[in-house]
Every structure is written in structure tokens, then in C-alpha cells.
Design a protein around this motif. Structure first.
Motif, PDB file in Angstrom:
ATOM      1  N   ILE A 128       7.364  -8.575   1.329  1.00 48.08           N
ATOM      2  CA  ILE A 128       7.898  -7.529   2.200  1.00 48.08           C
ATOM      3  C   ILE A 128       6.864  -7.254   3.285  1.00 48.08           C
ATOM      4  N   THR A 171       9.457  -6.504  -7.178  1.00 52.94           N
ATOM      5  CA  THR A 171       9.281  -7.189  -5.902  1.00 52.94           C
ATOM      6  C   THR A 171       9.327  -8.690  -6.141  1.00 52.94           C
ATOM      7  N   ALA A 203       9.508  -0.512   0.682  1.00 55.26           N
ATOM      8  CA  ALA A 203       9.670  -1.389  -0.487  1.00 55.26           C
ATOM      9  C   ALA A 203      10.264  -0.595  -1.641  1.00 55.26           C
ATOM     10  N   ASP A 262       3.515  -6.798   1.201  1.00 50.49           N
ATOM     11  CA  ASP A 262       3.655  -6.429  -0.217  1.00 50.49           C
ATOM     12  C   ASP A 262       4.132  -7.678  -0.949  1.00 50.49           C
ATOM     13  N   LYS A 305       1.516  -1.761  -6.034  1.00 51.96           N
ATOM     14  CA  LYS A 305       1.424  -2.375  -4.695  1.00 51.96           C
ATOM     15  C   LYS A 305       2.493  -1.826  -3.756  1.00 51.96           C
ATOM     16  N   SER A 306       3.746  -1.797  -4.207  1.00 50.55           N
ATOM     17  CA  SER A 306       4.835  -1.328  -3.349  1.00 50.55           C
ATOM     18  C   SER A 306       4.686   0.150  -3.014  1.00 50.55           C
ATOM     19  N   THR A 307       4.219   0.939  -3.992  1.00 47.57           N
ATOM     20  CA  THR A 307       3.996   2.359  -3.741  1.00 47.57           C
ATOM     21  C   THR A 307       2.904   2.561  -2.700  1.00 47.57           C
ATOM     22  N   ASN A 321       4.274   1.706   0.760  1.00 54.71           N
ATOM     23  CA  ASN A 321       5.087   2.808   1.283  1.00 54.71           C
ATOM     24  C   ASN A 321       4.207   3.951   1.788  1.00 54.71           C
ATOM     25  N   THR A 367      10.482   0.633  -5.325  1.00 56.45           N
ATOM     26  CA  THR A 367       9.511   0.817  -6.407  1.00 56.45           C
ATOM     27  C   THR A 367      10.236   1.200  -7.684  1.00 56.45           C
TER      28      THR A 367
END
Length: 428
Positions: free
Chosen positions: A252, A248, A239, A267, A226-228, A231, A241
Motif C-alpha cells: 500500500i 495486508t 490501510a 506498507d 505497520k498499517s496502523t 495511517n 487494520t
């Protein structure tokens, strides 16, 4: 009425700065600085001098006559060099002129409203236009600023005044035989306004979202990417990663533009059962924000199912296309595979939500129209009951007109005005 002045352009160093004067002494004050003034709406280069005769700057001078300016008052604009020192010197000099004072935030626009140059909905459209960040926001604000809602309100008002006049005739000649039954026309006029106004109320949600922005939540289990993906969509490392599940902990947020619409990407913490107290809070917040979001993007591992039941408009997509080899039905924030297609899909989903957007963009607009609709429904019911209820129907129409006047600021609404103008800058 005092004469006001302020810098109308943005503060700071620039190629050109604009200083505006408005009020009954605008022309006389300007002539003290630059001598003879050009004819209205004709620009001329003049040297601006202080009272002792010191040259402040060379500026392009524009004059606008009363009732032919933005504020409806005598207005003069100095287009000076955009030096902070030049602007400060000019403002200081204007402050020494008898009868002039520095404008309050939004005071130029407030005078435009008071002088009938704008209605209240146009003022709000102007505020939205200044604050617009995306193409959709610009277009929506321009429709409002151009008088779209005011034109609608004027048409509705004309129809309701006609209906009210017909009922008044019936009341005034209650002891005589009125040759024509006016109730069919009155009911038709009311129904016309109700239909059009209800469409605006129904389109309020989409219009408000264009103005304030949509929320899109990226939801899924821990370590699914999700964070990747966030970004990759944001084009920067917004975020943190890592391969550690539960990295996380909080939601975010990243503000961006998608398909010309303002969007906040969320995120969220990975959804899973955990004994970690802090992570539990993060999961709870993730669930709360995901449920409230306008759209959810569920990232899942290949051949798995989402942790929550997706809504019909939600997007479910497999992650880590770089590992699975799925080049068509998955996405990878790491390599960018499928990201463009996902952005296009999100944009299409959000654009479909804006299709029914109306001109009403603020809660105040909706509330005024809803009050009007309540009174119109009651008036229609009373007319249908017969002539003995005509006086009550007429009163309900009066109340509906009052609500309509509130919409465009034709009645005393000082508390609303204070709220509206609090968002304006000094020179507007």
C-alpha cells in the motif's frame, strides 16, 4: 511563423483567467479586440469586443515587445474575469482572427527555447517547477530554471574551447617550433572540467530523488502495527487494520511530504512463512519493494530482531509503545506516541541523502555528462602521450563539446524536445 493563443491559467472557474497571444500578429490581433493597446509592460483596462461589436468582457491588457517577452516574440496577455463562459467566448473570437491558431501543449515554452530565451535545461526546470509539490522540489526546480546548469555548462564549454584552441595551434604549427608547451595548461583545463562534472554526476541520484520522490518501506512481521503506523503518518485510514495476521496482502502506497521532501510510504505485507498462496505473493512483493526502497523502517516486537538485515541508514524501532510502556524507544501508531520523533528521524535520514544533490536532475543530463567525461578522459590520455597524438586529443575534445551542447540543447535533439514538451500544458 504563425501566431498562437491559449489560456495560460488553469482551466475552470477562478477569480482571474489569463489568455496569452504570441507571434508576429499578436499586437494587431489584440488591437482588433480591444482597440488601442497600452505601451509595452504597462497594464491598462480595456473592453474586449467581438468582430460584430459585442462586449465579451473587461480585461487588464499587458503587451510585451519582441525580444522582451517570455517567448521572444510579440506577446499580449488578457487578464479576464475567470468565468468559463468568458474564457470560451474570448478563445472562440481569437480563433476567427486571420493568422491565429490555438497553441499546442508547451508551444509557448518551445518558442522561448527556439528564440534563445531559455536553454533546454531551463525548460526542464520550468516543467519541474510547475509540477513541484514540496519545498525541496520547488527550490531544486528554481535553481535549474534560473539557469544554474546552463551556467555550469557555459563555464565548462569556455574551458574546453580554450583547451581545444591550444591544441589547434599546436597542430597548425606542427612543422614549426612552438615556443611554449601547451600540454600542461590543456591537461589542467580538462582536469578542472572533469572534477566539476563528476561531482554533478555523483549528485545525480540525490537530485533525481528530490524530483521524483523517496520511497520509505515499513517492514516487519504480521500484526506488529505497520498499517496502523502508516495511517498515523498519513493522517488518514489509508490501510485496513485488524488483529488478524496477514491482513495486508499487497504493498500500500501513500504519497506525502516529510522534511520538505516528497516521500512515498510503503506498507508491506507481514514477513513470515505461510502456506497461503496469495499471502506468499504479498510477502515476495514486500521483500522486493523493501530492498528497492531508499529507507526502511523496521517495526519489531520488544526484545526481538528484524527479519532482514538492516542497512546502516535504516531505522529499527519497537512497536506498540502503548502496550509495552516504552515511551522513549518505541512507537505507537494507535496513540501517536513516538510518531513525531520517528518522522523527525526519517526526515533527517532523507535530508542527509540530499546533501550532495547536484543540478542534474534527469537521466538525459547524466548521460550527456558521462559521454563528455569519457571523451575528456581519452583526450587527457592522448595529450599525455605526446605531440604525435595531438590531433586525436583535439577530436576527443570536439566530441566532448558536442556532448556538452546536447546537455543544454544547442544541437539537433528533436526527439528529446518532443519528450520534454509532452508534459507541458496547453497554455505553457
Amino acid at each position: 511563423m504563425s501566431t498562437i493563443f491559449a489560456q495560460a491559467s488553469a482551466a475552470g472557474k477562478a477569480g482571474v483567467a489569463v489568455v496569452r497571444i504570441s507571434g508576429p500578429k499578436a499586437f494587431s490581433a489584440a488591437s482588433q479586440l480591444c482597440g488601442s493597446l497600452p505601451a509595452p509592460r504597462q497594464a491598462a483596462l480595456r473592453r474586449l469586443r467581438s468582430a460584430p461589436g459585442e462586449v465579451l468582457d473587461e480585461a487588464l491588457v499587458l503587451c510585451f515587445s519582441e525580444k522582451a517577452s517570455f517567448t521572444g516574440e510579440e506577446t499580449v496577455e488578457f487578464q479576464t474575469h475567470g468565468s468559463v463562459a468568458v474564457v470560451n467566448a474570448l478563445l472562440a473570437e481569437l480563433g476567427t482572427v486571420d493568422g491565429l491558431r490555438l497553441a499546442e501543449p508547451g508551444e509557448f515554452t518551445r518558442r522561448a527555447l527556439a528564440n534563445g530565451r531559455l536553454d533546454l535545461a531551463q525548460v526542464e526546470g520550468l516543467a519541474d517547477l510547475i509540477a513541484s509539490e514540496t519545498e525541496a522540489q520547488r527550490q531544486q526546480a528554481l535553481r535549474l530554471f534560473s539557469g544554474g546548469l546552463g551556467d555550469l555548462a557555459a563555464h565548462w564549454r569556455e574551458r574546453l574551447i580554450r583547451a581545444s584552441a591550444l591544441l589547434t595551434v599546436t597542430i597548425d604549427f606542427a612543422d614549426e617550433e612552438v615556443p611554449v608547451d601547451v600540454s600542461p595548461e590543456v591537461l589542467e583545463l580538462i582536469a578542472e572540467v572533469q572534477t566539476a562534472m563528476q561531482a554533478q554526476v555523483d549528485g545525480f541520484g540525490a537530485a533525481e530523488r528530490i524530483r521524483t520522490g523517496y520511497e520509505v518501506a515499513i517492514v516487519g512481521p504480521p500484526n506488529v502495527g505497520k498499517s496502523t503506523l502508516l495511517n498515523a503518518l498519513a493522517g488518514r485510514d489509508a490501510a485496513i487494520t485488524s488483529e488478524i495476521a496477514g491482513t495486508t496482502r499487497d504493498v500500500i502506497e501513500v504519497r506525502m511530504e516529510l522534511a520538505g521532501l516528497p516521500v512515498t510510504l510503503l506498507d508491506t505485507a507481514g514477513l513470515r512463512e505461510t502456506d497461503d498462496t496469495i499471502e506468499k505473493i504479498g510477502v515476495a512483493r514486500a521483500l522486493e519493494r523493501a530492498k528497492a526502497a531508499d529507507l526502511r523502517v523496521f517495526l519489531i516486537e520488544s526484545n526481538s530482531k528484524p527479519e532482514l538485515d538492516p542497512a546502516p541508514d535504516d531505522i529499527v524501532i519497537a512497536s506498540k509503545a502503548d502496550l509495552s510502556g516504552d515511551k522513549f524507544g518505541a512507537v505507537s501508531g494507535k496513540t501517536g506516541a513516538g510518531v513525531a520523533q520517528l518522522v523527525e528521524q526519517i526526515g533527517a535520514k532523507l535530508s542527509s541523502k540530499t546533501a550532495k544533490a547536484g543540478l542534474a536532475t534527469r537521466a538525459r543530463h547524466k548521460e550527456a555528462m558521462e559521454r563528455c567525461l569519457v571523451s575528456l578522459a581519452e583526450a587527457s590520455n592522448r595529450v599525455a602521450l605526446g605531440p604525435e597524438f595531438t590531433d586525436i586529443a583535439s577530436e576527443e575534445l570536439r566530441i566532448s563539446l558536442e556532448a556538452l551542447n546536447m546537455l543544454i540543447g544547442r544541437v539537433d535533439i528533436e526527439n528529446v524536445l518532443d519528450e520534454v514538451f509532452s508534459s507541458f500544458c496547453l497554455g505553457k
